[in-house]
Design a protein around this motif. Sequence first.
Motif, PDB file in Angstrom:
ATOM      1  N   UNK A   1       5.595  -1.584  37.624  1.00  0.00           N
ATOM      2  CA  UNK A   1       6.593  -1.276  38.411  1.00  0.00           C
ATOM      3  C   UNK A   1       7.460  -0.099  38.059  1.00  0.00           C
ATOM      4  N   UNK A   2       7.303   0.197  36.757  1.00  0.00           N
ATOM      5  CA  UNK A   2       7.866   1.572  36.411  1.00  0.00           C
ATOM      6  C   UNK A   2       7.123   2.693  37.002  1.00  0.00           C
ATOM      7  N   UNK A   3       5.889   2.791  36.968  1.00  0.00           N
ATOM      8  CA  UNK A   3       5.123   3.760  37.587  1.00  0.00           C
ATOM      9  C   UNK A   3       5.240   3.915  39.149  1.00  0.00           C
ATOM     10  N   UNK A   4       5.315   2.677  39.641  1.00  0.00           N
ATOM     11  CA  UNK A   4       5.482   2.645  41.165  1.00  0.00           C
ATOM     12  C   UNK A   4       6.795   3.191  41.494  1.00  0.00           C
ATOM     13  N   UNK A   5       7.943   2.790  40.993  1.00  0.00           N
ATOM     14  CA  UNK A   5       9.254   3.288  41.007  1.00  0.00           C
ATOM     15  C   UNK A   5       9.308   4.818  40.934  1.00  0.00           C
ATOM     16  N   UNK A   6       8.802   5.178  39.988  1.00  0.00           N
ATOM     17  CA  UNK A   6       8.715   6.716  39.547  1.00  0.00           C
ATOM     18  C   UNK A   6       8.330   7.587  40.717  1.00  0.00           C
ATOM     19  N   UNK A   7       7.003   7.169  40.950  1.00  0.00           N
ATOM     20  CA  UNK A   7       6.116   7.989  42.175  1.00  0.00           C
ATOM     21  C   UNK A   7       6.916   7.785  43.608  1.00  0.00           C
ATOM     22  N   UNK A   8       7.614   6.543  43.859  1.00  0.00           N
ATOM     23  CA  UNK A   8       7.854   6.243  45.024  1.00  0.00           C
ATOM     24  C   UNK A   8       9.594   6.980  45.206  1.00  0.00           C
ATOM     25  N   UNK A   9      10.167   6.924  43.890  1.00  0.00           N
ATOM     26  CA  UNK A   9      11.551   7.791  44.147  1.00  0.00           C
ATOM     27  C   UNK A   9      11.231   9.426  44.194  1.00  0.00           C
ATOM     28  N   UNK A  10      10.296   9.948  43.643  1.00  0.00           N
ATOM     29  CA  UNK A  10       9.873  11.266  43.553  1.00  0.00           C
ATOM     30  C   UNK A  10       9.743  11.696  44.769  1.00  0.00           C
ATOM     31  N   UNK A  11       8.754  10.820  45.681  1.00  0.00           N
ATOM     32  CA  UNK A  11       8.392  11.386  47.019  1.00  0.00           C
ATOM     33  C   UNK A  11       9.630  11.246  47.758  1.00  0.00           C
ATOM     34  N   UNK A  12      10.622  10.318  47.679  1.00  0.00           N
ATOM     35  CA  UNK A  12      11.851  10.143  48.643  1.00  0.00           C
ATOM     36  C   UNK A  12      13.048  11.469  48.207  1.00  0.00           C
ATOM     37  N   UNK A  13      12.888  11.763  46.895  1.00  0.00           N
ATOM     38  CA  UNK A  13      13.741  12.770  46.441  1.00  0.00           C
ATOM     39  C   UNK A  13      13.286  14.086  47.084  1.00  0.00           C
ATOM     40  N   UNK A  14      12.097  14.070  47.608  1.00  0.00           N
ATOM     41  CA  UNK A  14      11.639  15.445  48.015  1.00  0.00           C
ATOM     42  C   UNK A  14      11.836  15.777  49.407  1.00  0.00           C
ATOM     43  N   UNK A  15      12.551  14.744  50.068  1.00  0.00           N
ATOM     44  CA  UNK A  15      12.639  14.717  51.412  1.00  0.00           C
ATOM     45  C   UNK A  15      13.875  15.519  52.027  1.00  0.00           C
TER      46      UNK A  15
END
Lengths: 355, 302
Positions: free
Chosen positions: A237-251
């Motif tokens: 969950x930690x890995x998923x949250x991190x990568x998913x949030x990073x992707x969104x923050x770049x939009x």
Amino acid sequence: MSRYMVQRLIMLVPVLLGITVVTFAMLRLIPGDPCRVMLGERATAQMCADFNERMGFNDPLYTQFARYMGNLLRGDLGESVKTGQPVISELADRLPMTFELTVAAMFLAVTVGMSAGVLAALRRGSLVDLATMAVANLGVSMPIFWLGLVLMFVFAFRLQWLPPSGRTTVGVNIVPLATAWGVSEAAPSWLRSLVDFISGFQLFSTLVTGNLAGLWDTIKHLILPAFALCTIPMAIIARMTRSSLLEVLGQDYIRTARAKGMGDRLVLGRHAMKNALLPVVTTIGLQFGYLLGGAFLTETVFSLPGVGRLVVDRILARDYPVVQGAVLIIASVFVFANLLVDLTYAWIDPRIHYE
Amino acid sequence: MTTSGANVPAAKFDSQALDDRPIRTPMRDAFRHLRRNPVAIAGAIILLFLLLIALLAPVLAPYDPTIQALTDRNQPPSAEHLLGLDALGRDLLSRVMYGARISLFIGFFTVGGALIIGTVVGAVAGFVGGRTDNVLMRIMDIMLAFPSLLLAIGVVAILGRGLMNALYAIAFVSIPVYARIARASILSVRELDYVEASRAIGATPFRILFRVVLPNSLTPLIVQATLGIGTAILEAAALSFIGLGAQAPQPEWGLMLAQHRNLVFTSPHTVFYPGLAIMLTVLGFNLLGDGLRDALDPRLRV
């Protein structure tokens, strides 16, 4: 949304049917004579004849399956070969423990895992990020039965902060709900069974009876097993949250929100998290299945009276009806948990529809 | 992004040097990326180390893993016995070393089996399509409806205890994962022009599937298989731990934990090292698998 819901519910039928076929097949696929396997080599011909008659093994397969389905619909999972008890009541005794453990582990995995993931994403490349990801890498590689033993050694033996095993300390009084609520012997048996079942949820029953000592004792016994059980889902969950949030923050829309002067907290809370959560929710549903499977190990390590340990004991004792019933129940719980997750998903994201 | 060519002034462009450069193939590209990924390198080093121990266990192990010194049971680590002795007075280091053989065998055997069967199932489903696809994938869905460890336990319950049965069970329950990946991958390759071209020159469907489509769909399967080995080793150790997998006196790490778990307070070393070995092994496969995914999937490259 409602159309998706209906379609998703219809999808349940073949899956549940498949699960019943698989569990039905379990007893019939045992190599050799099922009677000799379950009753032992010393079973006489007469005992075997009786046994096969009682289990219905003499009928054609389709009759057996029809009867199995009919019994299931009436909540009859057969009888234990070892104890003669109805399988459903053996499971009812053990399910609450496993359920509490799984939910406690999921709670830890979601709260700690998501916070760590968000923190790592916001401070990308920092020491916090590196440390979180390093711990997550270790977490997904962890044999949880080993971690359980190590935790037990450190926190129960060396530091003596927490109890090493079991569900309650001997001497701590846990009043069954039937007594607390004054359910009389004369009450209908289904009602007494139901109250006993609810009583098995010890966090709940100690809470509603105001037994704070019992509640605290139950919590203390749950901490180490829940922590051991939750590591892999927590790391995922930690890995998923991190990568998913990073992707969104770049939009772009995040940049727009920042550009119009929105504060970090608001950008994160109102715009980024909502979209970043979607893949995380799916992961949580899948991890629930992992937790149910992992409960077998945790319950063995910490000597907890849950379904997992019951199944392991009964496999070794070749008490197959109990194993069969437990597999059926756990798989169904998993299927319904995933249903719940999918519906939540559709609720968070209105774009979801069935293709 | 680092593009080495961008800084070279156009005037000095040397076409000869360009011709001498090694040809860039996707595989070489991936390997280059892998080599630059410190995490993947760490994973590869762990695995190489482990492979060496497994292959050379008879040479490297200081003692025979089966010889018992019953008078020195549970002796803590010392200069003669670096990891101490176990409950039957056997040298723990030697047993952990021999255990590497079993664990690597477990990983390759189960994932190999699941990969082959799963790929064939997924390939047939994706390539043939229609009703075959539907039936095969629904069966896979039903298998995925069970938590994997639970299904594996169910299969072992039917087959009976033992390491090989545990391995069949683990291989069996991981088939759907590979089937789904293979199918998805094949669906995306199936419609490409070069497949059409081989069809045009009269290649048989069998040849198209196994010589043209499949080799081009392998990337996601390789990544999943690498990560899957770690999971398989964990699951096998778990089955052994609850008494359904390896049986005494096999030096299997999960079984070693189970045998000594009652000694965790008095002789923690007997529990600590076998578990550490499991974790490092799984970590190695996970790190390498993550690195492979980054290297083989150009979309993930930053």
